[in-house]
Motif scaffolding. Structure first.
Motif, PDB file in Angstrom:
ATOM      1  N   TYR A 121      43.590  47.024   0.924  1.00 63.36           N
ATOM      2  CA  TYR A 121      44.154  47.831   1.998  1.00 63.36           C
ATOM      3  C   TYR A 121      44.688  49.090   1.342  1.00 63.36           C
ATOM      4  CZ  TYR A 121      47.133  49.273   5.905  1.00 63.36           C
ATOM      5  OH  TYR A 121      47.734  49.981   6.924  1.00 63.36           O
ATOM      6  N   LYS A 122      44.094  50.264   1.660  1.00 66.28           N
ATOM      7  CA  LYS A 122      44.400  51.503   0.962  1.00 66.28           C
ATOM      8  C   LYS A 122      45.115  52.493   1.877  1.00 66.28           C
ATOM      9  CE  LYS A 122      41.236  52.953  -1.951  1.00 66.28           C
ATOM     10  NZ  LYS A 122      39.936  53.403  -2.535  1.00 66.28           N
ATOM     11  N   VAL A 133      46.521  47.690  -2.116  1.00 63.04           N
ATOM     12  CA  VAL A 133      46.933  46.331  -2.437  1.00 63.04           C
ATOM     13  C   VAL A 133      45.930  45.397  -1.783  1.00 63.04           C
ATOM     14  CG1 VAL A 133      48.471  46.198  -0.423  1.00 63.04           C
ATOM     15  CG2 VAL A 133      48.829  44.662  -2.382  1.00 63.04           C
ATOM     16  N   GLY A 134      45.614  44.317  -2.463  1.00 64.39           N
ATOM     17  CA  GLY A 134      44.631  43.395  -1.913  1.00 64.39           C
ATOM     18  C   GLY A 134      44.572  42.107  -2.703  1.00 64.39           C
ATOM     19  N   ALA A 135      43.510  41.353  -2.494  1.00 68.26           N
ATOM     20  CA  ALA A 135      43.334  40.064  -3.160  1.00 68.26           C
ATOM     21  C   ALA A 135      41.853  39.858  -3.468  1.00 68.26           C
ATOM     22  CB  ALA A 135      43.851  38.939  -2.282  1.00 68.26           C
ATOM     23  N   PHE A 136      41.583  39.179  -4.584  1.00 67.88           N
ATOM     24  CA  PHE A 136      40.218  38.909  -5.024  1.00 67.88           C
ATOM     25  C   PHE A 136      40.087  37.465  -5.486  1.00 67.88           C
ATOM     26  CE2 PHE A 136      40.260  43.436  -5.043  1.00 67.88           C
ATOM     27  CZ  PHE A 136      38.941  43.853  -4.912  1.00 67.88           C
ATOM     28  N   TYR A 137      38.980  36.861  -5.088  1.00 65.70           N
ATOM     29  CA  TYR A 137      38.651  35.511  -5.562  1.00 65.70           C
ATOM     30  C   TYR A 137      37.500  35.640  -6.548  1.00 65.70           C
ATOM     31  CZ  TYR A 137      37.967  30.503  -5.588  1.00 65.70           C
ATOM     32  OH  TYR A 137      37.883  29.188  -5.988  1.00 65.70           O
ATOM     33  N   GLY A 138      37.660  35.048  -7.749  1.00 63.76           N
ATOM     34  CA  GLY A 138      36.648  35.127  -8.784  1.00 63.76           C
ATOM     35  C   GLY A 138      35.964  33.791  -8.996  1.00 63.76           C
ATOM     36  N   ILE A 139      34.652  33.768  -8.838  1.00 63.86           N
ATOM     37  CA  ILE A 139      33.862  32.564  -9.077  1.00 63.86           C
ATOM     38  C   ILE A 139      33.387  32.590 -10.524  1.00 63.86           C
ATOM     39  CG2 ILE A 139      31.837  31.242  -8.361  1.00 63.86           C
ATOM     40  CD1 ILE A 139      32.011  32.703  -5.654  1.00 63.86           C
ATOM     41  N   ASN A 140      33.813  31.609 -11.306  1.00 65.54           N
ATOM     42  CA  ASN A 140      33.498  31.579 -12.737  1.00 65.54           C
ATOM     43  C   ASN A 140      32.033  31.206 -12.943  1.00 65.54           C
ATOM     44  OD1 ASN A 140      33.450  31.252 -15.537  1.00 65.54           O
ATOM     45  ND2 ASN A 140      35.543  30.477 -15.589  1.00 65.54           N
ATOM     46  N   LEU A 141      31.267  32.131 -13.532  1.00 67.36           N
ATOM     47  CA  LEU A 141      29.838  31.922 -13.755  1.00 67.36           C
ATOM     48  C   LEU A 141      29.530  31.338 -15.131  1.00 67.36           C
ATOM     49  CD1 LEU A 141      28.563  35.331 -12.290  1.00 67.36           C
ATOM     50  CD2 LEU A 141      28.854  33.151 -11.089  1.00 67.36           C
ATOM     51  N   SER A 142      30.518  31.336 -16.032  1.00 70.08           N
ATOM     52  CA  SER A 142      30.285  30.837 -17.405  1.00 70.08           C
ATOM     53  C   SER A 142      31.516  30.062 -17.880  1.00 70.08           C
ATOM     54  CB  SER A 142      29.981  32.000 -18.345  1.00 70.08           C
ATOM     55  OG  SER A 142      31.042  32.953 -18.318  1.00 70.08           O
ATOM     56  N   PRO A 143      31.822  28.916 -17.262  1.00 67.98           N
ATOM     57  CA  PRO A 143      33.071  28.195 -17.564  1.00 67.98           C
ATOM     58  C   PRO A 143      33.159  27.618 -18.969  1.00 67.98           C
ATOM     59  CG  PRO A 143      31.660  26.881 -16.139  1.00 67.98           C
ATOM     60  CD  PRO A 143      31.030  28.234 -16.216  1.00 67.98           C
ATOM     61  N   ASN A 144      32.035  27.519 -19.684  1.00 69.01           N
ATOM     62  CA  ASN A 144      32.052  26.904 -21.013  1.00 69.01           C
ATOM     63  C   ASN A 144      31.535  27.834 -22.107  1.00 69.01           C
ATOM     64  OD1 ASN A 144      31.066  24.191 -19.104  1.00 69.01           O
ATOM     65  ND2 ASN A 144      32.978  24.138 -20.250  1.00 69.01           N
ATOM     66  N   ASP A 145      31.680  29.142 -21.903  1.00 69.56           N
ATOM     67  CA  ASP A 145      31.260  30.111 -22.916  1.00 69.56           C
ATOM     68  C   ASP A 145      32.406  30.309 -23.905  1.00 69.56           C
ATOM     69  OD1 ASP A 145      30.249  32.129 -24.443  1.00 69.56           O
ATOM     70  OD2 ASP A 145      29.758  33.464 -22.785  1.00 69.56           O
ATOM     71  N   VAL A 146      32.337  29.576 -25.020  1.00 68.06           N
ATOM     72  CA  VAL A 146      33.401  29.576 -26.028  1.00 68.06           C
ATOM     73  C   VAL A 146      32.798  29.937 -27.375  1.00 68.06           C
ATOM     74  CG1 VAL A 146      35.095  28.146 -27.252  1.00 68.06           C
ATOM     75  CG2 VAL A 146      34.749  27.843 -24.791  1.00 68.06           C
ATOM     76  N   ASP A 174      39.162  31.971 -10.406  1.00 64.39           N
ATOM     77  CA  ASP A 174      40.399  32.742 -10.479  1.00 64.39           C
ATOM     78  C   ASP A 174      40.714  33.330  -9.109  1.00 64.39           C
ATOM     79  OD1 ASP A 174      42.621  33.920 -11.667  1.00 64.39           O
ATOM     80  OD2 ASP A 174      41.533  35.719 -12.277  1.00 64.39           O
ATOM     81  N   PHE A 175      42.003  33.457  -8.823  1.00 62.34           N
ATOM     82  CA  PHE A 175      42.442  34.140  -7.606  1.00 62.34           C
ATOM     83  C   PHE A 175      43.570  35.076  -7.996  1.00 62.34           C
ATOM     84  CE2 PHE A 175      45.051  34.478  -3.706  1.00 62.34           C
ATOM     85  CZ  PHE A 175      44.086  35.024  -2.870  1.00 62.34           C
ATOM     86  N   SER A 176      43.457  36.355  -7.644  1.00 62.23           N
ATOM     87  CA  SER A 176      44.438  37.329  -8.117  1.00 62.23           C
ATOM     88  C   SER A 176      44.802  38.318  -7.021  1.00 62.23           C
ATOM     89  CB  SER A 176      43.901  38.073  -9.338  1.00 62.23           C
ATOM     90  OG  SER A 176      42.693  38.738  -9.037  1.00 62.23           O
ATOM     91  N   LEU A 177      46.020  38.826  -7.116  1.00 66.86           N
ATOM     92  CA  LEU A 177      46.467  39.936  -6.300  1.00 66.86           C
ATOM     93  C   LEU A 177      46.126  41.232  -7.027  1.00 66.86           C
ATOM     94  CD1 LEU A 177      49.994  38.598  -5.262  1.00 66.86           C
ATOM     95  CD2 LEU A 177      47.825  38.327  -4.051  1.00 66.86           C
TER      96      LEU A 177
END
Length: 233
Positions: A121-122, A133-146, A174-177
């Motif tokens: 929202y700008k 200000v807003g919110a983003f949901y992140g879908i992890n595409l590589s959870p075991n890349d170590v 991940d979920f972030s503001l």
């Protein structure tokens, strides 16, 4: 909960697309930028109950990455505000360094890629200057890349130790503001500085011979990007 979030985000993009067909002040474009990310409490999780780490130093260094994708800017009619949905690809994670009194050193890298879906929202207080200000949901595409490298026995045990970390640390979504400061030039060029504050535990510590401890591992990301808006709808 994840399904509900995905539905909300999809509805946001769908509504914006429908609105765009009836408004002339809708633009779309691409953006690309760099970022620096950290994930909290990783050393505390790794140290766990292993006493061999008592006389050691373990530090979080963060990780640099790229972020880019598609945005749709919907300026509300006769106002100084806009809704900006986005779909982004992001590289982020954490780098942990270790050394102790006997000379052992290693570096552990958590290298995650995410599909980020969200909206801002700008508000435009003056010309192209904007705050968001807003919110983003992140879908992890590589959870075991170590990655894991050490000076122990010339790196002889690095492959096995890396597998211990893969088995013991599961990367999650991940979920972030998001808090943004930007400026939009008249010739379709955008500059954008953002801070993403993670509010979700994004790493699960599993039982292993390392005796990892489960705690809250949340992301923190600073990013700077350059965007380009194409012709209006």
């Amino acid at each position: 909960m994840k399904v509900i979030l995905h539905l909300i985000i999809f509805c946001c993009f769908f509504n914006a697309s429908i609105y765009a067909q009836h408004e002339s002040n809708i633009t779309y474009g691409l953006k690309l930028g760099g970022l620096h990310s950290t994930i909290s409490n990783i050393p505390e999780s790794i140290k766990g109950r292993d006493n061999t780490f008592d006389n050691s130093v373990m530090e979080s260094k963060g990780k640099f990455g790229l972020e880019g994708g598609f945005f749709l800017n919907c300026k509300l009619y006769d106002t100084r505000v806009a809704i900006q949905p986005e779909i982004l690809f992001r590289q982020m994670g954490e780098t942990i360094t270790y050394h102790d009194a006997v000379g052992k050193e290693f570096e552990l890298g958590l290298n995650y890629s995410f599909l980020q879906i969200g909206a801002l929202y700008k508000v435009y207080p003056y010309e192209g200057l904007n705050f968001g200000v807003g919110a983003f949901y992140g879908i992890n595409l590589s959870p075991n890349d170590v990655t894991y490298t050490s000076n122990e026995a010339g790196g002889m045990y690095d492959v096995a130790t890396r597998q211990f970390y893969i088995d013991g640390l599961d990367g999650g979504d991940d979920f972030s503001l998001c808090f943004a400061l930007g400026y939009e030039l008249h010739k379709s060029i955008h500059f954008d500085f953002r801070y993403y504050l993670g509010v979700k535990d994004m790493i699960k510590s599993n039982a292993s011979s390392f005796q990892f401890i489960e705690n809250q591992n949340k992301s923190s990301v600073f990013s700077f990007s350059l965007g380009y808006s194409f012709h209006q709808w």
